[in-house]
Design a protein around this motif. Sequence first.
Motif, short mmCIF file in Angstrom:
data_model
loop_
_atom_site.label_atom_id
_atom_site.label_comp_id
_atom_site.label_asym_id
_atom_site.label_seq_id
_atom_site.Cartn_x
_atom_site.Cartn_y
_atom_site.Cartn_z
N TYR A 95 -72.68 -9.88 -110.62
CA TYR A 95 -72.75 -9.84 -111.84
C TYR A 95 -74.01 -10.22 -113.09
CZ TYR A 95 -71.14 -12.42 -116.18
OH TYR A 95 -71.56 -12.88 -117.33
N SER A 179 -59.20 -4.81 -110.26
CA SER A 179 -59.83 -3.70 -109.33
C SER A 179 -59.68 -2.43 -110.60
CB SER A 179 -59.50 -3.21 -108.59
OG SER A 179 -60.18 -1.66 -108.37
N PHE A 195 -65.29 -1.15 -111.01
CA PHE A 195 -65.37 -2.69 -111.46
C PHE A 195 -64.09 -3.95 -111.09
CE2 PHE A 195 -66.08 0.13 -114.82
CZ PHE A 195 -67.24 -0.64 -115.26
N HIS A 197 -63.02 -7.50 -111.32
CA HIS A 197 -62.92 -9.38 -111.60
C HIS A 197 -61.92 -10.14 -110.90
CE1 HIS A 197 -63.60 -6.24 -114.83
NE2 HIS A 197 -64.32 -6.83 -115.86
N LEU A 217 -65.69 -10.95 -114.17
CA LEU A 217 -67.02 -9.39 -112.72
C LEU A 217 -67.76 -9.92 -111.71
CD1 LEU A 217 -67.23 -6.52 -113.28
CD2 LEU A 217 -69.44 -7.15 -114.20
N ALA A 220 -69.64 -4.62 -109.44
CA ALA A 220 -69.65 -3.12 -109.92
C ALA A 220 -69.98 -2.20 -108.70
CB ALA A 220 -70.24 -3.57 -110.78
N CYS A 323 -68.88 -2.71 -119.07
CA CYS A 323 -66.78 -3.68 -118.67
C CYS A 323 -66.93 -4.58 -119.68
CB CYS A 323 -66.55 -3.30 -117.47
SG CYS A 323 -67.74 -4.76 -116.56
N CYS A 335 -63.32 -0.54 -120.51
CA CYS A 335 -63.70 -0.18 -119.26
C CYS A 335 -64.72 1.16 -119.76
CB CYS A 335 -63.09 -0.19 -117.79
SG CYS A 335 -62.83 -2.33 -117.79
#
Length: 475
Positions: A95, A179, A195, A197, A217, A220, A323, A335
Amino acid sequence: MMPPRPCLLAAAAALLSGRAGHAFVAPGRAAVPAAKDTLHTSRAHHSTTRLHVTNPSQPDAPKTIEEDAALQWELFTRHHALDGEWWGEWSTYNYMGDLEDKTVAGVSLQLNDDSNAVTHTHRILSSSTQSDCTTCFSSSEVTTLPVATYAPETLGRRNRCAAQGMVIGPSVLKSGAMSTELVLRHGDGRVRVTFQHAPVWERGVEPGSCPPQGLKLFRAVVSKEKLRPIVEDGEGTIQGPPSADEEQASPPPPGNPRFFRPIPPFKWHAKWAGTSWTWGPQTGDRGWQIEEVDEADAWHGRPTGDQTGTWSLKLPGGVLIQCPKVIVGGMAGICRLAWLPEDEGEVGTEYDGNRAKLLRIEASVSALEPVISEEDSEMMVGFYPPSLGSLRTDVLEKMGELEGATLEEREQASEGYVWTPADGGDEPATNEKSAKGEAVAPSAEEAPKAQKKAAPLDEETKKKIAADPRNALDF
């Protein structure tokens, strides 16, 4: 099954033509028909970019489920399920934008002889030995993991293609995280970003005591990939991901990307024109022609994003990802992935006249939409699965410099970049990352500018965030 409409094939051909990655030939202004419709997507602000329907006489969208499936299969097998494997270095960022892990791996999408099924596997490098080729290794050192098998009827369950771009998801993982994967392909290269979350709760709310109040998030994964020949297990050598030494020894020809080159931030600011492929649940697939991307729509030139709460990372090689930091119910999150795969050809060389390329993809995702009980309108019984609200892929070429904009003004427009001495001092990076993914402290001259972006955190706040990342949320 009804065949695709002629107008759809014409639009698709205009957007997909060229095996080497040239997806369009930019038309002159006189060739652009009168606008019949304007594009409305889920955006943070209104854009006046001139988008025109490529075939103004009829709508481009498929009319049946069969037509849509046939079109998606054509795009998938033309741009992604190719004769080879996409090898890259999967770089995982947290993050805070810190590089946590790197894995050398390949994505294999193999089309069968009947062209009606694609087998998806991941090829993970389990060990390696040094050799004269710094990126080569034996196929016996690779672990193959099955992922899925796709057919024209099932591809659309998780995948959606638009020209050279593709989105996978949003989908819920076994861990409970969401995802969303974006992919852009250019020639023999791809850029792929995932990405992820995870559920979070507001500060002061005990996690698990109530349904999640947001998805934050937490990871990544970015991969710059090159198409490599297929090598069976135990038989031969795999070339692996692209490398700077390889590009220096054998520069990629026009139509293929260069991943290892310095890109000053003002390179993003230019006159861009080309084509756009959009999709929405109601409108379906549409083809558009872009005369010129206006400033409001040029989000690729604003690395920190257009909205408060945007997480972004700018990486060497001309890659920008954005994002939402947190996705909440009732609000769509955007995104984005932008990529500069090619520069202009040098004057006096055989590549003189080759135009710089810009690819962009953005997807609108929604999650945490409550399912209300049929018996009690005030009782929530769960959440609907996350959904894709819209998709847009732009394939653009540089048509010239911005009129009336000096070099200094274009540099100022790129505020938010932090320069590093990597690659001769010409390569910019954001999130204070060098080309190697290491932290780079701003210089004395850059420090005042960096401080204008955000107030510094005190030691107590840093400790709280380190102990529980949810303390970094701004609800």
